[in-house]
Design a protein around this motif. Structure first.
Motif, PDB file in Angstrom:
ATOM      1  N   GLN A 123      20.723  55.782  60.320  1.00 15.73           N
ATOM      2  CA  GLN A 123      20.225  56.000  61.384  1.00 15.73           C
ATOM      3  C   GLN A 123      18.110  55.905  61.345  1.00 15.73           C
ATOM      4  O   GLN A 123      18.001  55.551  59.761  1.00 15.73           O
ATOM      5  CB  GLN A 123      19.601  57.626  61.772  1.00 15.73           C
ATOM      6  CG  GLN A 123      21.620  57.908  62.399  1.00 15.73           C
ATOM      7  CD  GLN A 123      21.799  57.086  64.362  1.00 15.73           C
ATOM      8  OE1 GLN A 123      20.505  56.902  64.770  1.00 15.73           O
ATOM      9  NE2 GLN A 123      23.221  57.214  64.089  1.00 15.73           N
ATOM     10  N   PRO A 124      17.604  55.513  62.115  1.00 17.96           N
ATOM     11  CA  PRO A 124      16.509  55.159  61.853  1.00 17.96           C
ATOM     12  C   PRO A 124      15.480  56.244  62.093  1.00 17.96           C
ATOM     13  O   PRO A 124      16.253  57.152  62.449  1.00 17.96           O
ATOM     14  CB  PRO A 124      15.785  54.196  63.144  1.00 17.96           C
ATOM     15  CG  PRO A 124      16.804  54.400  64.573  1.00 17.96           C
ATOM     16  CD  PRO A 124      17.818  55.279  63.208  1.00 17.96           C
ATOM     17  N   ASP A 125      14.365  56.502  60.826  1.00 15.67           N
ATOM     18  CA  ASP A 125      13.693  57.096  60.866  1.00 15.67           C
ATOM     19  C   ASP A 125      12.113  57.685  60.628  1.00 15.67           C
ATOM     20  O   ASP A 125      11.197  56.598  59.543  1.00 15.67           O
ATOM     21  CB  ASP A 125      14.035  58.125  59.979  1.00 15.67           C
ATOM     22  CG  ASP A 125      12.616  59.980  59.856  1.00 15.67           C
ATOM     23  OD1 ASP A 125      12.293  59.975  60.133  1.00 15.67           O
ATOM     24  OD2 ASP A 125      12.983  60.667  58.553  1.00 15.67           O
ATOM     25  N   ILE A 126      11.368  56.951  61.982  1.00 16.20           N
ATOM     26  CA  ILE A 126      10.117  56.024  61.918  1.00 16.20           C
ATOM     27  C   ILE A 126       9.397  56.906  62.427  1.00 16.20           C
ATOM     28  O   ILE A 126       9.591  57.852  63.494  1.00 16.20           O
ATOM     29  CB  ILE A 126       9.576  54.922  63.284  1.00 16.20           C
ATOM     30  CG1 ILE A 126      11.599  53.857  63.332  1.00 16.20           C
ATOM     31  CG2 ILE A 126       9.200  54.539  63.078  1.00 16.20           C
ATOM     32  CD1 ILE A 126      12.229  53.056  63.769  1.00 16.20           C
ATOM     33  N   LEU A 127       8.086  56.402  61.281  1.00 11.83           N
ATOM     34  CA  LEU A 127       6.887  57.713  62.041  1.00 11.83           C
ATOM     35  C   LEU A 127       4.886  56.734  61.452  1.00 11.83           C
ATOM     36  O   LEU A 127       5.670  55.586  60.612  1.00 11.83           O
ATOM     37  CB  LEU A 127       7.048  58.932  61.073  1.00 11.83           C
ATOM     38  CG  LEU A 127       7.094  59.032  59.821  1.00 11.83           C
ATOM     39  CD1 LEU A 127       6.221  60.173  59.066  1.00 11.83           C
ATOM     40  CD2 LEU A 127       8.557  58.587  58.505  1.00 11.83           C
ATOM     41  N   VAL A 128       4.843  57.190  62.329  1.00  9.18           N
ATOM     42  CA  VAL A 128       3.204  56.916  62.187  1.00  9.18           C
ATOM     43  C   VAL A 128       3.090  56.791  60.460  1.00  9.18           C
ATOM     44  O   VAL A 128       2.603  57.882  61.017  1.00  9.18           O
ATOM     45  CB  VAL A 128       2.824  57.503  63.086  1.00  9.18           C
ATOM     46  CG1 VAL A 128       0.823  55.965  63.221  1.00  9.18           C
ATOM     47  CG2 VAL A 128       2.955  56.435  64.420  1.00  9.18           C
ATOM     48  N   THR A 129       2.320  56.035  59.482  1.00  9.83           N
ATOM     49  CA  THR A 129       2.202  56.596  58.480  1.00  9.83           C
ATOM     50  C   THR A 129       0.500  57.157  58.516  1.00  9.83           C
ATOM     51  O   THR A 129       0.046  57.898  57.310  1.00  9.83           O
ATOM     52  CB  THR A 129       2.750  55.994  57.373  1.00  9.83           C
ATOM     53  OG1 THR A 129       2.430  54.692  57.932  1.00  9.83           O
ATOM     54  CG2 THR A 129       4.126  56.175  57.324  1.00  9.83           C
ATOM     55  N   ASN A 130       0.095  56.057  59.073  1.00  6.99           N
ATOM     56  CA  ASN A 130      -1.466  55.437  59.125  1.00  6.99           C
ATOM     57  C   ASN A 130      -1.920  55.289  60.350  1.00  6.99           C
ATOM     58  O   ASN A 130      -1.451  54.719  60.827  1.00  6.99           O
ATOM     59  CB  ASN A 130      -2.589  54.774  58.224  1.00  6.99           C
ATOM     60  CG  ASN A 130      -3.861  55.047  58.384  1.00  6.99           C
ATOM     61  OD1 ASN A 130      -4.233  55.841  57.914  1.00  6.99           O
ATOM     62  ND2 ASN A 130      -3.997  53.735  56.818  1.00  6.99           N
ATOM     63  N   ALA A 131      -3.097  55.559  61.259  1.00 10.28           N
ATOM     64  CA  ALA A 131      -3.975  54.839  62.015  1.00 10.28           C
ATOM     65  C   ALA A 131      -5.073  55.036  61.975  1.00 10.28           C
ATOM     66  O   ALA A 131      -5.561  56.298  62.155  1.00 10.28           O
ATOM     67  CB  ALA A 131      -3.360  55.775  62.951  1.00 10.28           C
ATOM     68  N   THR A 132      -5.869  53.996  62.449  1.00 11.12           N
ATOM     69  CA  THR A 132      -7.434  53.714  62.511  1.00 11.12           C
ATOM     70  C   THR A 132      -7.791  53.241  63.763  1.00 11.12           C
ATOM     71  O   THR A 132      -7.161  52.607  63.783  1.00 11.12           O
ATOM     72  CB  THR A 132      -8.581  53.360  61.432  1.00 11.12           C
ATOM     73  OG1 THR A 132      -7.852  52.050  61.227  1.00 11.12           O
ATOM     74  CG2 THR A 132      -7.725  54.112  59.821  1.00 11.12           C
ATOM     75  N   ALA A 133      -8.712  53.629  64.054  1.00 13.54           N
ATOM     76  CA  ALA A 133      -9.963  53.089  65.044  1.00 13.54           C
ATOM     77  C   ALA A 133     -11.048  52.673  64.631  1.00 13.54           C
ATOM     78  O   ALA A 133     -11.507  53.635  63.965  1.00 13.54           O
ATOM     79  CB  ALA A 133      -9.915  53.673  66.521  1.00 13.54           C
ATOM     80  N   VAL A 134     -11.795  51.262  64.994  1.00  9.69           N
ATOM     81  CA  VAL A 134     -13.042  51.321  65.026  1.00  9.69           C
ATOM     82  C   VAL A 134     -13.057  50.313  65.262  1.00  9.69           C
ATOM     83  O   VAL A 134     -12.942  49.749  66.416  1.00  9.69           O
ATOM     84  CB  VAL A 134     -12.574  49.734  63.084  1.00  9.69           C
ATOM     85  CG1 VAL A 134     -14.341  49.169  63.004  1.00  9.69           C
ATOM     86  CG2 VAL A 134     -12.673  50.466  62.121  1.00  9.69           C
ATOM     87  N   PRO A 135     -14.638  51.001  66.348  1.00  7.10           N
ATOM     88  CA  PRO A 135     -15.705  51.320  65.561  1.00  7.10           C
ATOM     89  C   PRO A 135     -14.900  53.285  65.783  1.00  7.10           C
ATOM     90  O   PRO A 135     -14.185  53.184  67.361  1.00  7.10           O
ATOM     91  CB  PRO A 135     -16.889  52.043  66.354  1.00  7.10           C
ATOM     92  CG  PRO A 135     -16.504  51.162  67.931  1.00  7.10           C
ATOM     93  CD  PRO A 135     -15.473  50.179  67.450  1.00  7.10           C
ATOM     94  N   SER A 136     -14.466  54.702  65.535  1.00  7.76           N
ATOM     95  CA  SER A 136     -13.782  55.172  65.679  1.00  7.76           C
ATOM     96  C   SER A 136     -14.824  56.540  66.785  1.00  7.76           C
ATOM     97  O   SER A 136     -13.978  57.482  67.265  1.00  7.76           O
ATOM     98  CB  SER A 136     -13.097  56.751  64.633  1.00  7.76           C
ATOM     99  OG  SER A 136     -14.735  56.773  63.841  1.00  7.76           O
ATOM    100  N   GLU A 137     -16.632  56.199  66.982  1.00  5.44           N
ATOM    101  CA  GLU A 137     -17.088  56.805  67.621  1.00  5.44           C
ATOM    102  C   GLU A 137     -17.410  56.566  68.869  1.00  5.44           C
ATOM    103  O   GLU A 137     -18.387  54.762  68.151  1.00  5.44           O
ATOM    104  CB  GLU A 137     -18.278  57.372  66.675  1.00  5.44           C
ATOM    105  CG  GLU A 137     -17.614  58.652  66.182  1.00  5.44           C
ATOM    106  CD  GLU A 137     -17.319  59.536  66.432  1.00  5.44           C
ATOM    107  OE1 GLU A 137     -18.024  60.496  67.399  1.00  5.44           O
ATOM    108  OE2 GLU A 137     -16.624  60.629  66.108  1.00  5.44           O
ATOM    109  N   LEU A 138     -17.191  55.788  69.412  1.00  6.77           N
ATOM    110  CA  LEU A 138     -17.719  55.455  70.862  1.00  6.77           C
ATOM    111  C   LEU A 138     -17.658  55.853  72.214  1.00  6.77           C
ATOM    112  O   LEU A 138     -17.285  56.982  72.405  1.00  6.77           O
ATOM    113  CB  LEU A 138     -16.186  53.924  71.234  1.00  6.77           C
ATOM    114  CG  LEU A 138     -15.122  54.656  72.048  1.00  6.77           C
ATOM    115  CD1 LEU A 138     -14.371  52.910  72.143  1.00  6.77           C
ATOM    116  CD2 LEU A 138     -14.485  54.399  70.178  1.00  6.77           C
ATOM    117  N   GLY A 139     -18.095  54.682  73.243  1.00  2.45           N
ATOM    118  CA  GLY A 139     -18.873  55.708  74.747  1.00  2.45           C
ATOM    119  C   GLY A 139     -17.947  55.181  75.662  1.00  2.45           C
ATOM    120  O   GLY A 139     -17.005  54.322  75.449  1.00  2.45           O
TER     121      GLY A 139
END
Length: 669
Positions: free
Chosen positions: A526-542
């Motif tokens: 069986q697969p066991d998939i998870l998100v290990t890292n997520a980033t946004a650039v820029p992380s502060e925006l309008g």
């Protein structure tokens, strides 16, 4: 005897020693004339160099020709940084002289050596704004452009290959490639053999180019579909070995229903389809009671509100989409008590209910739809038992949960239902409610993470089960010993509380690139998939601003599988993408996305917060440092014809000075 020498001999020797002086004078005059001629010729050259054409050298080389009339190009002014491309980057240049037709006309071939292959057929070459390529007279090459074709040398990259069921004999085949293609090949093997090409597929463009078609298998049996190869619009071909399977089984389930044929108004009766059989197993059981009541599950319990004949129909489906239905007619008689229920709805969030109690379970529902509706779900109906021949008045309201609920339970509250039933007791309540799938996706929760809580002094979790599913929401059923205030809670995961804000590269969406030729077969486990890292650039925006979100997924299972990555702003889904991750491996995908206008809040990936959208995201601008240069004294020298003439006069003066100096030495001054 004196040692004086002969005067004639002295004069002869002096004459011999000075024979070279005329030769020196002649050389100086020739140099002077050459300088003047060169200055005059340069002064006469006022024509700017010209662009020739651009051709493909090889996969990483573009050949550009340049010409000049009346002089020669100054090759020292040709640098790699001078050239700008619509695709790719120039890493180095090589300059070679070429024959040019015409009097006093010269030319060069500039070989632009690219950093890597480009994924575009037509590439336009131009000069950067700060570039200056000149001839020896200082005339600049104009800022124009030339276009070369045939540069695409990048093979198509695999994104996805999916086979989904339409019905028992028909499948929908979908192929995802990173660029438009002109050909694909899918091999079909099994009881019958076939080969599919692009002629039967329809194209949908976007971040991924998706090619889709339906295919009906001619006879029953198990089939294997293999994505063999694709070819892009410029002839670049890539081979794969991606495999999917499809089982064509046209046998419907053998439906068996157990339940009474007679009942009394208000009496709870149970119907069961647990004895239904199918050679592929039972996938779903759906009940319709009367004309508008829909329930799911192998077993249901209902109470009829009025006497007469009522139909109970059960429809069973197997995993291949084969269905069969059986209808049971139930004869319902009155019980001699009132049992009337009246529902009035002044608005979508409020219901006023009048109940004439029967002492048995009575259904409270609206004929118009849900009993009350909230922002993230609905209370479809409820059932409860009120004392016989007592009248009860209920007020049901949908409200927003308070932050105190999260603190007390550790669950995220998505809906709240307040039920005021006065002094008349209510027992054995059953709630049927829904939660939007978008809401679950926004908090990164699975459907099984939902629990109904009752406020009775403290918050008490109630037994909650999934009763049905649709494309937009999940239906739940929960039992309560009485009526009060209730909140639909979603279990908070570790990922929900993580505030991950980190840098990422600003690039277009991408996925892991497969090998040029590869084979993928079904893996056990069986697969066991998870998100290990997520980033946004820029992380502060309008609102309305653009960000790039990078997501890393890891498959810790023992089989390859797909994971649907969901990017949301608050509870609104912005975009999704399905990523295939082989067992024991990681994959990275990126989203380039602009935020909606006039919307602020938390930006999340599978419930993991990666950024904030606020009304004022900007900080103080940092001024650029001034550029301070050291002046070049020669920069004061005039350019163009005036500078050339002055240079020639200076050369004449130096030449005359040299001649006079030689004559002075010759004459003994």
């Amino acid at each position: 005897m004196s040692a004086t020498s002969d005067p004639r001999e002295t004069a002869l020797s002096t004459g011999r020693r000075r024979w070279w002086l005329p030769l020196l004078v002649a050389l100086l005059l020739l140099t002077l004339l050459g300088t003047v001629a060169s200055g005059t010729a340069a002064a006469d050259d006022t024509e700017s160099p010209e662009w020739g054409n651009a051709t493909r050298g090889n996969a990483t080389t573009i050949e550009v020709t340049l010409f000049d009339d009346g002089g020669s190009l100054d090759t020292s002014t040709i640098q790699a940084a001078d050239f700008e491309l619509t695709a790719g980057r120039v890493e180095n240049v090589s300059v070679t002289s070429i024959d040019a037709s015409g009097t006093n006309r010269t030319g060069v071939r500039v070989s632009l050596l690219l950093e890597k292959k480009v994924d575009t057929d037509n590439v336009t070459v131009s000069l950067r704004d700060a570039a200056s390529i000149t001839d020896e007279a200082g005339n600049e090459l104009p800022h124009k452009s030339v276009t070369v074709s045939g540069m695409d040398s990048v093979v198509p990259k695999y994104q996805s290959f999916e086979v989904s069921r339409v019905n028992s004999s028909t499948a929908r085949i979908s192929v995802g490639i990173h660029e438009p293609i002109q050909q694909l090949r899918v091999s079909v093997g099994g009881p019958s053999i076939d080969t599919l090409n692009i002629s039967g597929f329809t194209e949908r463009t976007g971040n991924v180019n998706t090619y889709t078609r339906t295919y009906t298998f001619p006879e029953e049996g198990e089939y294997s579909l293999l994505l063999m190869s694709v070819t892009d619009e410029n002839g670049n071909e890539n081979s794969f070995g991606r495999q999917q399977t499809f089982l064509y089984d046209d046998s419907a389930p053998n439906v068996s229903v157990a339940g009474p044929e007679n009942a009394t108004v208000g009496e709870s009766v149970t119907f069961s389809a647990a004895e239904t059989t199918d050679n592929q197993g039972v996938d779903s059981v759906r009940w319709q009671v009367g004309s508008d009541t829909i329930l799911t599950g192998e077993n249901i319990t209902v109470a009829f509100a009025s006497p007469g004949s009522h139909e109970v129909t059960v429809t069973v489906a197997d995993p291949l989409g084969n269905t069969d239905s059986v209808t049971r007619v139930v004869s319902v008689v009155g019980n001699g008590s009132a049992g009337n229920v009246t529902v009035r709805q002044p608005n979508a969030t409020t219901a006023n209910v009048s109940v004439n109690g029967s002492g048995q379970t009575q259904q409270i529902r609206s004929p118009e739809g849900p009993l009350v509706t909230g922002e993230n779900g609905t209370l479809e109906r409820l059932a409860a038992s009120f004392p016989g021949n007592e009248s009860a008045t209920l007020t049901v309201r949908s409200r927003q949960p308070t932050p105190a609920f999260v603190t007390a339970t550790g669950h995220t509250g998505v809906s709240r239902f307040d039920i005021d039933h006065g002094s008349v007791p209510a027992e054995g309540a059953t709630f049927t409610f829904t939660v939007d799938r978008d809401t679950l996706a926004a908090v990164g929760a699975e459907p099984e993470a939902v629990t109904l809580f009752r406020k009775d002094g403290g918050w008490t979790p109630l037994a909650t089960a999934i009763a049905g599913r649709s494309e937009s929401h999940i239906v739940y059923r929960a039992d309560s010993p009485g009526l009060s205030t209730f909140v639909v809670g979603v279990e908070r995961t570790a990922a929900t509380d993580v505030d991950a804000e980190a840098a990422t590269t600003n690039s277009e969406t991408s996925t892991a690139e497969p090998e040029t030729t590869e084979t993928q077969t079904e893996e056990p486990g069986q697969p066991d998939i998870l998100v290990t890292n997520a980033t946004a650039v820029p992380s502060e925006l309008g609102p309305g601003e653009r960000t790039v979100i990078a997501v890393e997924l890891e498959n810790r299972g023992t089989a390859s599988g797909d994971h649907n990555v969901i990017v949301a702003l608050n509870t609104s889904i912005l975009t999704t993408r399905t990523v295939t991750v082989p067992a024991g491996e990681t994959r990275t995908t990126e989203f380039a996305r602009s935020m909606p206008d006039n919307t602020t809040g938390n930006l999340t990936v599978d419930g993991l917060r990666v950024g904030n959208v606020t009304a004022d995201s900007g900080g103080l601008p940092i001024p650029a440092l001034p550029s301070v240069g050291i002046p070049n004294p020669l920069s004061l020298w005039p350019d163009g014809i005036v500078g050339t003439v002055l240079g020639g006069l200076l050369g004449v003066a130096i030449g005359l000075y040299s001649v006079l100096k030689a004559l002075a030495i010759y004459l003994g001054y």
